[in-house]
Enzyme design. Structure first.
Site, PDB file in Angstrom:
ATOM      1  N   SER A  57      -4.384  -4.011  -8.098  1.00  0.00           N
ATOM      2  CA  SER A  57      -3.708  -3.059  -7.207  1.00  0.00           C
ATOM      3  C   SER A  57      -4.070  -3.210  -5.735  1.00  0.00           C
ATOM      4  O   SER A  57      -3.437  -2.572  -4.893  1.00  0.00           O
ATOM      5  CB  SER A  57      -4.018  -1.636  -7.636  1.00  0.00           C
ATOM      6  OG  SER A  57      -3.279  -1.346  -8.783  1.00  0.00           O
ATOM      7  N   LYS A  70      -1.290  -4.033  -3.534  1.00  0.00           N
ATOM      8  CA  LYS A  70      -0.342  -3.003  -3.087  1.00  0.00           C
ATOM      9  C   LYS A  70      -0.455  -2.742  -1.587  1.00  0.00           C
ATOM     10  O   LYS A  70       0.512  -2.315  -0.950  1.00  0.00           O
ATOM     11  CB  LYS A  70      -0.560  -1.709  -3.876  1.00  0.00           C
ATOM     12  CG  LYS A  70      -0.279  -1.869  -5.380  1.00  0.00           C
ATOM     13  CD  LYS A  70      -0.696  -0.623  -6.162  1.00  0.00           C
ATOM     14  CE  LYS A  70      -0.488  -0.792  -7.668  1.00  0.00           C
ATOM     15  NZ  LYS A  70      -1.023   0.351  -8.435  1.00  0.00           N
ATOM     16  N   TYR A  73       6.165  -7.139  -9.807  1.00  0.00           N
ATOM     17  CA  TYR A  73       4.968  -6.287  -9.774  1.00  0.00           C
ATOM     18  C   TYR A  73       3.789  -6.941 -10.514  1.00  0.00           C
ATOM     19  O   TYR A  73       2.674  -7.012  -9.997  1.00  0.00           O
ATOM     20  CB  TYR A  73       5.313  -4.915 -10.371  1.00  0.00           C
ATOM     21  CG  TYR A  73       4.111  -4.026 -10.532  1.00  0.00           C
ATOM     22  CD1 TYR A  73       3.497  -3.457  -9.420  1.00  0.00           C
ATOM     23  CD2 TYR A  73       3.563  -3.782 -11.789  1.00  0.00           C
ATOM     24  CE1 TYR A  73       2.366  -2.663  -9.566  1.00  0.00           C
ATOM     25  CE2 TYR A  73       2.448  -2.989 -11.938  1.00  0.00           C
ATOM     26  CZ  TYR A  73       1.853  -2.436 -10.827  1.00  0.00           C
ATOM     27  OH  TYR A  73       0.722  -1.654 -10.968  1.00  0.00           O
ATOM     28  N   TYR A 100      -6.489   6.425  -6.146  1.00  0.00           N
ATOM     29  CA  TYR A 100      -5.852   7.313  -7.125  1.00  0.00           C
ATOM     30  C   TYR A 100      -6.461   8.707  -7.059  1.00  0.00           C
ATOM     31  O   TYR A 100      -6.693   9.236  -5.978  1.00  0.00           O
ATOM     32  CB  TYR A 100      -5.954   6.711  -8.537  1.00  0.00           C
ATOM     33  CG  TYR A 100      -5.523   5.273  -8.581  1.00  0.00           C
ATOM     34  CD1 TYR A 100      -4.234   4.928  -8.174  1.00  0.00           C
ATOM     35  CD2 TYR A 100      -6.372   4.262  -8.979  1.00  0.00           C
ATOM     36  CE1 TYR A 100      -3.814   3.603  -8.195  1.00  0.00           C
ATOM     37  CE2 TYR A 100      -5.954   2.935  -9.006  1.00  0.00           C
ATOM     38  CZ  TYR A 100      -4.684   2.626  -8.620  1.00  0.00           C
ATOM     39  OH  TYR A 100      -4.271   1.333  -8.635  1.00  0.00           O
ATOM     40  N   VAL A 138      -7.900  -2.612 -10.740  1.00  0.00           N
ATOM     41  CA  VAL A 138      -8.572  -2.563 -12.042  1.00  0.00           C
ATOM     42  C   VAL A 138      -9.291  -3.865 -12.403  1.00  0.00           C
ATOM     43  O   VAL A 138      -9.999  -3.923 -13.399  1.00  0.00           O
ATOM     44  CB  VAL A 138      -7.663  -2.163 -13.228  1.00  0.00           C
ATOM     45  CG1 VAL A 138      -7.310  -0.698 -13.190  1.00  0.00           C
ATOM     46  CG2 VAL A 138      -6.439  -3.032 -13.320  1.00  0.00           C
TER      47      VAL A 138
HETATM   48  N1  GLU Z   1      -1.618  -4.144 -12.821  1.00  0.00           N
HETATM   49  C1  GLU Z   1      -2.309  -2.905 -13.043  1.00  0.00           C
HETATM   50  C2  GLU Z   1      -1.411  -1.938 -13.765  1.00  0.00           C
HETATM   51  O1  GLU Z   1      -0.264  -1.908 -13.483  1.00  0.00           O
HETATM   52  C3  GLU Z   1      -2.740  -2.367 -11.718  1.00  0.00           C
HETATM   53  C4  GLU Z   1      -3.563  -1.113 -11.820  1.00  0.00           C
HETATM   54  C5  GLU Z   1      -4.725  -1.119 -10.866  1.00  0.00           C
HETATM   55  O2  GLU Z   1      -5.176  -2.175 -10.401  1.00  0.00           O
HETATM   56  O3  GLU Z   1      -5.238  -0.032 -10.581  1.00  0.00           O
HETATM   57  O4  GLU Z   1      -1.790  -1.222 -14.637  1.00  0.00           O
END
Ligand code: GLU
Length: 307
Positions: free
Chosen positions: A63, A66, A190, A242, A260
Protein backbone atom coordinates in the site's frame (compact mmCIF):
# COMPACT_ATOMS: atom_id res chain seq x y z
CA UNK A 1 24.37 13.85 16.99
CA UNK A 2 24.85 12.74 13.37
CA UNK A 3 21.95 10.99 11.64
CA UNK A 4 24.06 7.92 10.91
CA UNK A 5 24.85 7.60 14.65
CA UNK A 6 21.19 7.99 15.56
CA UNK A 7 20.25 5.33 13.02
CA UNK A 8 22.90 3.03 14.43
CA UNK A 9 21.52 3.50 17.96
CA UNK A 10 17.96 2.90 16.79
CA UNK A 11 19.06 -0.31 15.09
CA UNK A 12 20.86 -1.53 18.22
CA UNK A 13 17.85 -0.74 20.41
CA UNK A 14 15.54 -2.45 17.94
CA UNK A 15 17.42 -5.74 17.83
CA UNK A 16 15.45 -7.40 20.65
CA UNK A 17 12.19 -6.38 18.92
CA UNK A 18 12.98 -7.65 15.43
CA UNK A 19 10.50 -10.37 14.50
CA UNK A 20 7.65 -8.81 16.48
CA UNK A 21 4.15 -8.98 15.01
CA UNK A 22 2.69 -11.35 12.48
CA UNK A 23 3.60 -11.51 8.79
CA UNK A 24 0.60 -10.91 6.48
CA UNK A 25 -0.65 -14.33 5.51
CA UNK A 26 -3.78 -13.48 3.53
CA UNK A 27 -1.54 -12.96 0.49
CA UNK A 28 0.28 -16.31 0.13
CA UNK A 29 3.41 -14.80 -1.48
CA UNK A 30 3.85 -12.45 1.52
CA UNK A 31 3.41 -15.23 4.06
CA UNK A 32 6.73 -16.69 2.92
CA UNK A 33 8.82 -13.61 3.82
CA UNK A 34 11.40 -14.00 6.61
CA UNK A 35 10.00 -12.22 9.71
CA UNK A 36 13.53 -11.54 11.00
CA UNK A 37 14.25 -8.98 8.27
CA UNK A 38 14.73 -5.39 9.35
CA UNK A 39 16.00 -2.48 7.29
CA UNK A 40 15.94 1.28 7.52
CA UNK A 41 17.14 4.10 5.24
CA UNK A 42 17.16 7.86 5.65
CA UNK A 43 17.73 10.13 2.63
CA UNK A 44 18.15 13.76 3.62
CA UNK A 45 17.14 16.74 1.49
CA UNK A 46 20.83 17.51 0.99
CA UNK A 47 21.23 14.10 -0.63
CA UNK A 48 22.91 12.04 2.07
CA UNK A 49 21.89 8.40 2.37
CA UNK A 50 22.08 6.59 5.72
CA UNK A 51 21.27 2.92 6.15
CA UNK A 52 20.86 0.17 8.75
CA UNK A 53 20.21 -3.57 8.50
CA UNK A 54 18.58 -5.00 5.37
CA UNK A 55 18.12 -1.56 3.77
CA UNK A 56 19.24 -2.71 0.32
CA UNK A 57 16.93 -5.72 0.05
CA UNK A 58 13.78 -5.29 -2.07
CA UNK A 59 10.45 -6.08 -0.40
CA UNK A 60 6.81 -5.78 -1.48
CA UNK A 61 5.82 -2.14 -0.96
CA UNK A 62 2.08 -2.98 -1.15
CA UNK A 63 0.00 0.00 0.00
CA UNK A 64 2.94 2.40 0.08
CA UNK A 65 2.42 2.46 -3.70
CA UNK A 66 -0.84 4.32 -2.99
CA UNK A 67 1.13 7.50 -2.20
CA UNK A 68 2.69 7.35 -5.67
CA UNK A 69 -0.53 6.52 -7.54
CA UNK A 70 -2.32 9.33 -5.68
CA UNK A 71 0.39 11.72 -6.89
CA UNK A 72 -0.08 10.50 -10.47
CA UNK A 73 -3.88 10.69 -10.30
CA UNK A 74 -3.79 14.25 -8.97
CA UNK A 75 -1.51 15.09 -11.89
CA UNK A 76 -4.02 13.51 -14.26
CA UNK A 77 -7.35 14.91 -13.02
CA UNK A 78 -6.43 17.49 -10.34
CA UNK A 79 -9.01 18.33 -7.73
CA UNK A 80 -11.71 16.59 -9.82
CA UNK A 81 -10.44 13.46 -8.07
CA UNK A 82 -12.27 14.48 -4.90
CA UNK A 83 -15.68 13.84 -6.43
CA UNK A 84 -14.81 10.11 -6.47
CA UNK A 85 -12.86 9.70 -3.25
CA UNK A 86 -12.91 11.52 0.10
CA UNK A 87 -10.19 13.00 2.27
CA UNK A 88 -11.23 11.88 5.73
CA UNK A 89 -9.63 9.26 7.98
CA UNK A 90 -11.73 6.11 7.84
CA UNK A 91 -11.49 4.82 11.38
CA UNK A 92 -12.11 1.39 9.91
CA UNK A 93 -9.86 -1.42 8.66
CA UNK A 94 -7.98 -1.03 5.39
CA UNK A 95 -10.30 -3.44 3.60
CA UNK A 96 -13.58 -2.58 5.31
CA UNK A 97 -16.77 -2.68 3.26
CA UNK A 98 -19.36 -1.30 5.71
CA UNK A 99 -18.61 2.40 5.24
CA UNK A 100 -19.02 2.15 1.47
CA UNK A 101 -22.71 1.38 1.76
CA UNK A 102 -23.43 4.38 3.97
CA UNK A 103 -21.37 6.64 1.74
CA UNK A 104 -22.78 5.45 -1.60
CA UNK A 105 -19.65 3.90 -3.01
CA UNK A 106 -17.39 6.91 -2.39
CA UNK A 107 -14.40 5.66 -0.35
CA UNK A 108 -13.34 7.78 2.62
CA UNK A 109 -9.78 8.40 1.41
CA UNK A 110 -7.27 7.36 -1.28
CA UNK A 111 -5.29 5.09 1.04
CA UNK A 112 -7.85 2.53 2.17
CA UNK A 113 -8.14 -0.27 -0.38
CA UNK A 114 -11.42 0.99 -1.84
CA UNK A 115 -9.94 4.46 -2.37
CA UNK A 116 -6.80 3.12 -3.98
CA UNK A 117 -8.89 0.94 -6.30
CA UNK A 118 -10.74 4.09 -7.45
CA UNK A 119 -7.37 5.78 -8.03
CA UNK A 120 -6.25 2.77 -10.11
CA UNK A 121 -9.47 3.14 -12.10
CA UNK A 122 -8.74 6.85 -12.69
CA UNK A 123 -5.24 6.00 -13.96
CA UNK A 124 -6.65 3.30 -16.24
CA UNK A 125 -9.10 5.64 -18.00
CA UNK A 126 -8.37 5.74 -21.73
CA UNK A 127 -5.50 3.27 -21.45
CA UNK A 128 -4.81 -0.42 -21.64
CA UNK A 129 -3.84 -1.97 -18.27
CA UNK A 130 -0.34 -2.59 -19.63
CA UNK A 131 0.10 1.11 -20.42
CA UNK A 132 -1.10 2.20 -16.98
CA UNK A 133 1.23 -0.27 -15.28
CA UNK A 134 4.07 1.04 -17.42
CA UNK A 135 3.25 4.59 -16.38
CA UNK A 136 3.19 3.71 -12.67
CA UNK A 137 6.43 1.75 -12.84
CA UNK A 138 8.16 4.45 -14.86
CA UNK A 139 7.09 7.08 -12.35
CA UNK A 140 8.40 5.10 -9.37
CA UNK A 141 11.67 4.41 -11.21
CA UNK A 142 12.01 8.10 -12.02
CA UNK A 143 11.36 9.09 -8.40
CA UNK A 144 13.83 6.57 -7.04
CA UNK A 145 16.39 7.34 -9.75
CA UNK A 146 16.71 3.60 -10.23
CA UNK A 147 15.59 1.58 -13.25
CA UNK A 148 15.94 -1.74 -11.45
CA UNK A 149 12.68 -1.21 -9.50
CA UNK A 150 10.23 -3.89 -10.69
CA UNK A 151 6.77 -5.33 -10.28
CA UNK A 152 6.77 -8.83 -8.80
CA UNK A 153 4.36 -10.80 -10.92
CA UNK A 154 4.24 -13.71 -8.45
CA UNK A 155 3.03 -11.39 -5.70
CA UNK A 156 0.45 -9.80 -8.01
CA UNK A 157 -0.84 -13.21 -9.14
CA UNK A 158 -0.91 -14.48 -5.58
CA UNK A 159 -3.04 -11.54 -4.53
CA UNK A 160 -5.25 -11.80 -7.59
CA UNK A 161 -5.96 -15.44 -6.76
CA UNK A 162 -7.02 -14.65 -3.20
CA UNK A 163 -8.28 -11.05 -3.42
CA UNK A 164 -11.94 -11.83 -2.87
CA UNK A 165 -12.46 -8.90 -0.57
CA UNK A 166 -10.89 -6.38 -2.93
CA UNK A 167 -13.06 -7.84 -5.70
CA UNK A 168 -16.09 -7.31 -3.47
CA UNK A 169 -15.09 -3.68 -2.82
CA UNK A 170 -14.54 -3.00 -6.51
CA UNK A 171 -17.79 -4.63 -7.62
CA UNK A 172 -19.69 -2.81 -4.94
CA UNK A 173 -18.27 0.54 -6.04
CA UNK A 174 -18.99 -0.34 -9.65
CA UNK A 175 -22.66 -0.78 -8.70
CA UNK A 176 -22.62 2.88 -7.59
CA UNK A 177 -20.92 3.92 -10.83
CA UNK A 178 -17.65 4.79 -9.10
CA UNK A 179 -15.58 2.23 -11.04
CA UNK A 180 -15.64 2.99 -14.76
CA UNK A 181 -13.51 0.20 -16.23
CA UNK A 182 -14.14 -3.55 -16.11
CA UNK A 183 -13.52 -4.58 -12.50
CA UNK A 184 -10.91 -7.23 -13.45
CA UNK A 185 -8.86 -4.63 -15.29
CA UNK A 186 -8.94 -2.08 -12.49
CA UNK A 187 -8.03 -4.76 -9.94
CA UNK A 188 -5.23 -5.99 -12.19
CA UNK A 189 -3.70 -2.51 -12.10
CA UNK A 190 -4.21 -2.31 -8.32
CA UNK A 191 -2.59 -5.69 -7.59
CA UNK A 192 0.38 -4.93 -9.80
CA UNK A 193 1.02 -1.51 -8.25
CA UNK A 194 0.95 -3.22 -4.82
CA UNK A 195 3.45 -5.82 -6.08
CA UNK A 196 6.18 -3.25 -6.72
CA UNK A 197 9.37 -4.41 -5.00
CA UNK A 198 11.74 -1.80 -3.60
CA UNK A 199 14.44 -1.57 -0.99
CA UNK A 200 14.34 0.92 1.88
CA UNK A 201 17.01 2.96 0.08
CA UNK A 202 14.99 3.11 -3.16
CA UNK A 203 11.78 3.88 -1.31
CA UNK A 204 13.22 6.67 0.85
CA UNK A 205 14.79 8.15 -2.27
CA UNK A 206 11.44 7.98 -4.11
CA UNK A 207 9.65 9.85 -1.32
CA UNK A 208 12.22 12.63 -1.12
CA UNK A 209 10.22 15.08 -3.26
CA UNK A 210 7.55 15.10 -0.54
CA UNK A 211 10.14 16.16 2.04
CA UNK A 212 11.27 19.02 -0.16
CA UNK A 213 8.15 20.91 -1.18
CA UNK A 214 7.50 18.75 -4.27
CA UNK A 215 10.93 19.23 -5.85
CA UNK A 216 13.42 16.39 -5.93
CA UNK A 217 16.55 17.98 -4.47
CA UNK A 218 18.88 15.44 -6.09
CA UNK A 219 17.62 15.56 -9.68
CA UNK A 220 16.49 19.22 -9.23
CA UNK A 221 13.21 18.29 -10.99
CA UNK A 222 9.84 19.54 -9.80
CA UNK A 223 7.56 16.53 -9.35
CA UNK A 224 4.56 18.45 -7.95
CA UNK A 225 4.01 21.98 -6.68
CA UNK A 226 4.57 22.87 -3.03
CA UNK A 227 0.88 23.00 -2.20
CA UNK A 228 0.25 19.54 -3.63
CA UNK A 229 3.20 18.06 -1.76
CA UNK A 230 1.85 19.55 1.45
CA UNK A 231 -1.58 18.09 0.78
CA UNK A 232 -0.26 14.61 0.02
CA UNK A 233 1.68 14.78 3.31
CA UNK A 234 -1.51 15.86 5.10
CA UNK A 235 -3.34 12.81 3.73
CA UNK A 236 -0.48 10.52 4.72
CA UNK A 237 -0.60 11.90 8.24
CA UNK A 238 -4.36 11.61 8.64
CA UNK A 239 -5.05 8.45 6.61
CA UNK A 240 -1.74 6.68 5.91
CA UNK A 241 -2.06 4.07 8.64
CA UNK A 242 -5.75 3.18 8.31
CA UNK A 243 -7.50 3.00 11.66
CA UNK A 244 -4.16 3.46 13.44
CA UNK A 245 -3.41 6.81 11.78
CA UNK A 246 -4.12 8.73 14.98
CA UNK A 247 -1.88 6.45 16.98
CA UNK A 248 0.93 6.76 14.43
CA UNK A 249 0.66 10.58 14.48
CA UNK A 250 0.78 10.47 18.27
CA UNK A 251 3.76 8.14 18.45
CA UNK A 252 5.84 9.27 15.45
CA UNK A 253 4.48 12.74 14.65
CA UNK A 254 5.31 12.59 10.94
CA UNK A 255 3.28 11.75 7.79
CA UNK A 256 3.67 8.10 6.85
CA UNK A 257 2.27 5.40 4.59
CA UNK A 258 2.38 1.76 5.56
CA UNK A 259 2.04 -1.45 3.55
CA UNK A 260 1.18 -5.01 4.56
CA UNK A 261 4.60 -6.07 3.26
CA UNK A 262 5.89 -4.48 6.48
CA UNK A 263 7.27 -1.30 4.93
CA UNK A 264 6.58 2.27 6.03
CA UNK A 265 7.54 5.46 4.18
CA UNK A 266 7.77 8.53 6.40
CA UNK A 267 8.27 12.16 5.42
CA UNK A 268 10.04 14.67 7.65
CA UNK A 269 9.26 17.91 5.77
CA UNK A 270 12.34 20.02 5.10
CA UNK A 271 14.58 17.28 6.47
CA UNK A 272 14.41 13.79 5.04
CA UNK A 273 12.49 10.86 3.67
CA UNK A 274 12.71 7.68 5.75
CA UNK A 275 11.84 4.08 4.91
CA UNK A 276 11.71 1.14 7.27
CA UNK A 277 10.93 -2.52 6.64
CA UNK A 278 10.09 -5.25 9.12
CA UNK A 279 7.50 -7.80 7.91
CA UNK A 280 5.73 -8.55 11.22
CA UNK A 281 2.49 -6.56 11.47
CA UNK A 282 0.49 -5.27 14.44
CA UNK A 283 -3.28 -5.75 14.80
CA UNK A 284 -3.99 -2.84 12.42
CA UNK A 285 -1.88 -4.31 9.62
CA UNK A 286 1.08 -1.94 10.06
CA UNK A 287 4.69 -2.99 10.68
CA UNK A 288 5.10 -3.55 14.43
CA UNK A 289 8.88 -3.17 14.73
CA UNK A 290 8.87 -0.59 11.93
CA UNK A 291 6.53 1.69 13.86
CA UNK A 292 8.60 1.23 17.01
CA UNK A 293 11.82 2.07 15.13
CA UNK A 294 10.28 5.23 13.66
CA UNK A 295 9.03 6.29 17.07
CA UNK A 296 12.56 5.93 18.44
CA UNK A 297 14.10 7.70 15.46
CA UNK A 298 11.68 10.65 15.70
CA UNK A 299 12.35 10.95 19.41
CA UNK A 300 16.12 10.95 18.99
CA UNK A 301 16.12 13.42 16.10
CA UNK A 302 13.35 15.57 17.60
CA UNK A 303 11.69 15.62 14.16
CA UNK A 304 7.94 16.20 14.26
CA UNK A 305 5.41 18.18 12.26
CA UNK A 306 3.90 19.26 15.57
CA UNK A 307 6.80 21.46 16.69
N1 GLU B 1 -2.46 -5.33 -1.61
C1 GLU B 1 -2.94 -5.23 -0.26
C2 GLU B 1 -4.43 -5.47 -0.23
O1 GLU B 1 -5.09 -5.04 -1.11
C3 GLU B 1 -2.60 -3.87 0.25
C4 GLU B 1 -2.97 -3.66 1.70
C5 GLU B 1 -1.90 -2.93 2.45
O2 GLU B 1 -0.73 -2.90 2.06
O3 GLU B 1 -2.22 -2.37 3.51
O4 GLU B 1 -4.97 -6.10 0.62
Amino acid sequence: MEIQDILHDVYEEMKPHIGEGKVADYIPALARVDPQKFGMAVVTVDGQVHVAGDAAEPFSIQSISKAFTLTLALGRVGSGLWSRVGREPSGTAFNSIVQLEHEHGIPRNPFINAGAIVIADVLLAGHKPRETLGEILQFVRYLSGDDTVYMDDDVAKSEQATGFRNAALANYMRSFGNIHNPVEMTLGVYYHQCSIAMSCVQLARAGLFLANGGRDPISAQTVVGRERARRINALMLTCGHYDASGDFAYRVGLPGKSGVGGGILVIAPGKASIAVWSPGLNANGNSAAGTRALELFAKKTGWSVFG
